[in-house]
Design an enzyme around this catalytic site. Structure first.
Site, PDB file in Angstrom:
ATOM      1  N   GLU A 199       1.591  -4.422  10.725  1.00 40.51           N
ATOM      2  CA  GLU A 199       1.345  -3.259  11.024  1.00 40.51           C
ATOM      3  C   GLU A 199       1.781  -2.419  11.905  1.00 40.51           C
ATOM      4  OE1 GLU A 199      -1.394  -2.646   8.819  1.00 40.51           O
ATOM      5  OE2 GLU A 199      -1.831  -4.374   8.197  1.00 40.51           O
ATOM      6  N   HIS A 239       0.872  -1.344   0.457  1.00 40.59           N
ATOM      7  CA  HIS A 239      -0.184   0.409   0.043  1.00 40.59           C
ATOM      8  C   HIS A 239       0.568   1.369   0.000  1.00 40.59           C
ATOM      9  CE1 HIS A 239      -3.325  -2.926   2.348  1.00 40.59           C
ATOM     10  NE2 HIS A 239      -3.110  -2.332   0.503  1.00 40.59           N
TER      11      HIS A 239
END
Length: 342
Positions: free
Chosen positions: A219, A63
Site C-alpha cells: 500500500e 484496483h
C-alpha cells in the site's frame, strides 16, 4: 535509436482504448529484451539470465483508481527503454484493469483482489481478468526456481493511515518471508508490514501459495488520479524497486519497518452491522483493551488486546466478506532465513 514498442508510453498506450495493442518484441542495444504480450502486460528479460536470476512480477491497477504505482512503473519502463535503468532481473509488469482506471473506480462489477482463490464465482469482467492473470503468473514462473520468484502487487489505500506506506505478507504453506524480502522493505522505507495469519484470495497470496513466490501486497500512499499522486513521498520505494530490478545494493540507508501480526479478521455476519467511527478513520487506529468500536447483529465488536489496531475497515461489505483486520505490533526474529514471531 531502436523504435519504441509504444506510441507514447507503456501506461498511456495501456489506457488508450482507441488503439489496438498487438503483441510485439524489441531488443535494446544493451541486450535487454522487451516482450509486450497484451494491453498492460510487458515482460523484460536481461541480456544474460541464469537459473539464479530473480523472476519478479510487478503488478498494479488491480484496483483501477490506485494510480501512483502505475506512474512509478511507467517511469521505470521509460528508463529501461533508454538504457538508464539497468536490468539484471527478469520482470513481468502488469497494469491489470485499464477499464476500471479509465472509470476512476476500484472495480466495475466485483473486487478483483478477492477472486484469486479456487472458489466458484459469478461471471464478471473482474473474474475474466483474474483468470487471465493466473495464466500469466503460471507462464512467467514456468521452469524457474522457486527461490527466484517474487511478486510485488502495488496498491494505494483508500483512506488515510498512521503509516503512509505498508505491506501485507500473505499466509501460505510455503516459506515466503525471507530476509531478502524484509531487507527490501527496509530499503524501501515501507513503514509497516502486516503478517497475515490465514489464507486469503488476493493476487499476492495466489502467487505465494501456488508458486512459493516472495510476495507482498504493498500500500503506497493514498488513492489519487494520474498526475495528482505525491510520488515524492515514494522516493525510497522507487529507489529500492529499481535496485531490485538491477540486482544492485542500495546506496541509501535502510529504515526498519514495524511488524504487526493479524490478530483476527472481522467478517460481517448480519445486515445489522456498523462501526462506531466514520468512514474517514485512519488505518492503524488503535483501541484500548475492551473498547467497543462497533456491532454485528447483537454482538459488540471490541478490542481484545491493548493497542489492537484496525486496518481496512469497511462497513459496506456484503455479508460473509471481510469488514476489517485487527492487528497488534509484534517482535520478530529470523529462523533459518525466515521471519517468524512467537
Amino acid at each position: 535509436m531502436t523504435k519504441s514498442l509504444f506510441r507514447q508510453s507503456f501506461l498511456t498506450d495501456t489506457l488508450d482504448v482507441h488503439i489496438d495493442v498487438a503483441p510485439a518484441e524489441q531488443v535494446l542495444s544493451n541486450g535487454v529484451q522487451l516482450k509486450l504480450y497484451q494491453r498492460g502486460v510487458l515482460e523484460v528479460i536481461p541480456e544474460n539470465p541464469t537459473q539464479e536470476t530473480k523472476n519478479i512480477i510487478i503488478s498494479c491497477g488491480i484496483h483501477g483508481d490506485e494510480t501512483a504505482p502505475m506512474e512509478l512503473v511507467d517511469s521505470i519502463i521509460k528508463d529501461i527503454e533508454s538504457g538508464f535503468q539497468k536490468v539484471d532481473a527478469r520482470c513481468l509488469f502488469i497494469i491489470a484493469h485499464p477499464e476500471s482506471t479509465l472509470a476512476h473506480t476500484r472495480f466495475l462489477e466485483e473486487n478483483l483482489n478477492r477472486l484469486f482463490d479456487e472458489k466458484e464465482h459469478e461471471p464478471t469482467k473482474e473474474l475474466a481478468i483474474a483468470d487471465t492473470l493466473k495464466l500469466l503468473v503460471r507462464d512467467f514462473y514456468q521452469d524457474t526456481e522457486p527461490k527466484t520468484r517474487w511478486h510485488l502487487d502495488l496498491h494505494c489505500a483508500i483512506r488515510g493511515s498512521k503509516h503512509y506506506t505498508f505491506a501485507v505478507s500473505p499466509k501460505t504453506r510455503h516459506p515466503v518471508r525471507s530476509k531478502a524480502l524484509v531487507d527490501f522493505l527496509d530499503s524501501a522505507h515501507i513503514e509497516a508490514v502486516l503478517l497475515s495469519n490465514s489464507p486469503s484470495s488476493t493476487f499476492s497470496w495466489y502467487s505465494a501459495e501456488n508458486y512459493s513466490a516472495q510476495a507482498l501486497t504493498m500500500e503506497l500512499g493514498r488513492v489519487a488520479r494520474i498526475g495528482e499522486n505525491a510520488l515524492d513521498r515514494l522516493t525510497a520505494f522507487d529507489l529500492a524497486l529499481r535496485n531490485l530490478i538491477a540486482e544492485a545494493q542500495p546506496e541509501h540507508l535502510s529504515k526498519p519497518c514495524i511488524k504487526y501480526r493479524v490478530s483476527r479478521t472481522i467478517v460481517r455476519l448480519h445486515d445489522d452491522f456498523d462501526f462506531m467511527f466514520d468512514d474517514n478513520v485512519e488505518n492503524f487506529t488503535s483501541f484500548v483493551h475492551g473498547e467497543v468500536f462497533g456491532h454485528d447483529g447483537d454482538k459488540p465488536l471490541m478490542a481484545k488486546n491493548d493497542n489492537e489496531a484496525i486496518v481496512f475497515p469497511n462497513r459496506h461489505v456484503a455479508i460473509g466478506q471481510r469488514a476489517a483486520l485487527m492487528v497488534c505490533e509484534v517482535k520478530t526474529r529470523f529462523e533459518e532465513g525466515e521471519l517468524v514471531y512467537d
